[in-house]
Scaffold this motif. Structure first.
Motif, PDB file in Angstrom:
ATOM      1  N   LYS A  33       1.034  -1.111  -0.145  1.00 31.22           N
ATOM      2  CA  LYS A  33       0.069   0.039   0.243  1.00 31.22           C
ATOM      3  C   LYS A  33       0.949   1.286  -0.030  1.00 31.22           C
ATOM      4  N   LEU A  63       2.261   1.750  -3.457  1.00 30.24           N
ATOM      5  CA  LEU A  63       1.282   2.360  -4.271  1.00 30.24           C
ATOM      6  C   LEU A  63       1.140   3.806  -4.215  1.00 30.24           C
ATOM      7  N   VAL A  64       1.148   4.408  -2.873  1.00 35.38           N
ATOM      8  CA  VAL A  64       0.925   5.663  -2.757  1.00 35.38           C
ATOM      9  C   VAL A  64       2.216   6.320  -3.198  1.00 35.38           C
ATOM     10  N   GLN A  90       4.214   5.602  -5.525  1.00 36.89           N
ATOM     11  CA  GLN A  90       4.270   5.831  -6.880  1.00 36.89           C
ATOM     12  C   GLN A  90       3.277   6.485  -7.362  1.00 36.89           C
ATOM     13  N   SER A  91       2.254   6.892  -6.954  1.00 36.76           N
ATOM     14  CA  SER A  91       1.204   7.957  -7.259  1.00 36.76           C
ATOM     15  C   SER A  91       1.927   9.122  -7.136  1.00 36.76           C
ATOM     16  N   VAL A  92       2.369   9.665  -5.995  1.00 35.37           N
ATOM     17  CA  VAL A  92       3.238  10.699  -5.829  1.00 35.37           C
ATOM     18  C   VAL A  92       4.272  11.279  -6.788  1.00 35.37           C
ATOM     19  N   GLN A  93       5.094   9.956  -7.329  1.00 38.10           N
ATOM     20  CA  GLN A  93       6.224  10.084  -7.831  1.00 38.10           C
ATOM     21  C   GLN A  93       5.599  10.228  -9.479  1.00 38.10           C
ATOM     22  N   ARG A  94       4.321   9.888  -9.898  1.00 38.20           N
ATOM     23  CA  ARG A  94       3.695  10.036 -11.122  1.00 38.20           C
ATOM     24  C   ARG A  94       3.177  11.413 -11.167  1.00 38.20           C
ATOM     25  N   HIS A  95       2.873  11.908 -10.002  1.00 29.67           N
ATOM     26  CA  HIS A  95       2.091  13.386  -9.840  1.00 29.67           C
ATOM     27  C   HIS A  95       3.422  14.398 -10.045  1.00 29.67           C
ATOM     28  N   PRO A 122       5.398  13.717 -14.242  1.00 27.79           N
ATOM     29  CA  PRO A 122       4.305  13.039 -15.190  1.00 27.79           C
ATOM     30  C   PRO A 122       5.187  12.554 -16.375  1.00 27.79           C
ATOM     31  N   PRO A 160       5.291   1.305 -13.554  1.00 25.02           N
ATOM     32  CA  PRO A 160       4.556   2.656 -13.089  1.00 25.02           C
ATOM     33  C   PRO A 160       5.348   3.073 -11.977  1.00 25.02           C
ATOM     34  N   THR A 161       6.647   2.295 -11.499  1.00 28.22           N
ATOM     35  CA  THR A 161       7.196   2.654 -10.395  1.00 28.22           C
ATOM     36  C   THR A 161       8.085   4.111 -10.715  1.00 28.22           C
TER      37      THR A 161
END
Length: 204
Positions: free
Chosen positions: A83, A86-87, A89-94, A97, A135-136
């Protein structure tokens, strides 16, 4: 770390989408880049990437010990770790981009990579590349040697050359990240019903 010749191993190859930045390297600059790759772990001792790796290694070791005592607690901790990842990775993508123009379709393994390029590169030329895994958003830095670069008549005109390379120098931790990534992608493909023909176990 060098993986050419007898030191090379067999790896699963997968079709994947990555971000690749690469350039050819002159022979006189090769040893300096190889040395920088070999020393990257020592040079990164104080940065966040190295700290996260150290924490993850320690966590994995402790988790293995807990698993011998209580598998349910170990399972809960693994789920919590997933978990958090995943969080992250989401921050990294944000904050980093990736546009569609940055993406490259590649055939990838722990031992090498192949993808389409706009200009031909000579066989046995050396290439330095930075590859961002999705997506990492983990980045792998490596030196590679060109195996072949053939023009494909049916390929798009902007990228008509099929470039195949074998990794010759890569930091152990980066290689472990890459191998883990390909195994995870393989598992995703199998769960999605993709035929094993899309993957193979062989040297690149």
């Amino acid at each position: 770390m060098q993986y050419a010749g007898s030191d090379r191993r067999e790896f699963f190859r997968i079709n994947d989408t990555v971000v690749v930045d690469f350039r050819t390297v002159k022979k006189e600059n090769l040893s300096a880049i190889a040395h920088r790759i070999a020393q990257s772990t020592d040079d990164d001792d104080d940065n966040e990437k190295a700290q996260l790796r150290a924490i993850q290694t320690a966590f994995t070791h402790i988790l293995d010990q807990i698993n011998h005592q209580d598998r349910e607690i170990a399972r809960a901790l693994r789920m919590l770790d997933e978990k958090i990842n995943l969080v992250a990775q989401s921050v990294q993508r944000h904050y980093n981009p990736v546009s569609d123009d940055d993406l490259t379709e590649a055939n990838l393994s722990g031992g090498g990579i192949a993808f389409m390029v706009s200009e031909p590169i000579e066989v046995k030329d050396n290439v330095e590349l930075y590859m961002q895994l999705l997506p990492t958003a983990n980045t792998v830095h490596a030196l590679a040697s060109v195996i072949s670069c053939e023009k494909i008549l049916s390929a798009p005109t902007d990228r008509p050359y099929h470039l195949r390379m074998v990794f010759t120098h890569m930091d152990d931790q980066d290689r472990n990240l890459l191998v883990k990534h390909t195994l995870n992608r393989q598992a995703e493909m199998l769960r999605g019903g993709i035929s094993s023909d899309a993957m193979s176990l062989r040297e690149f």
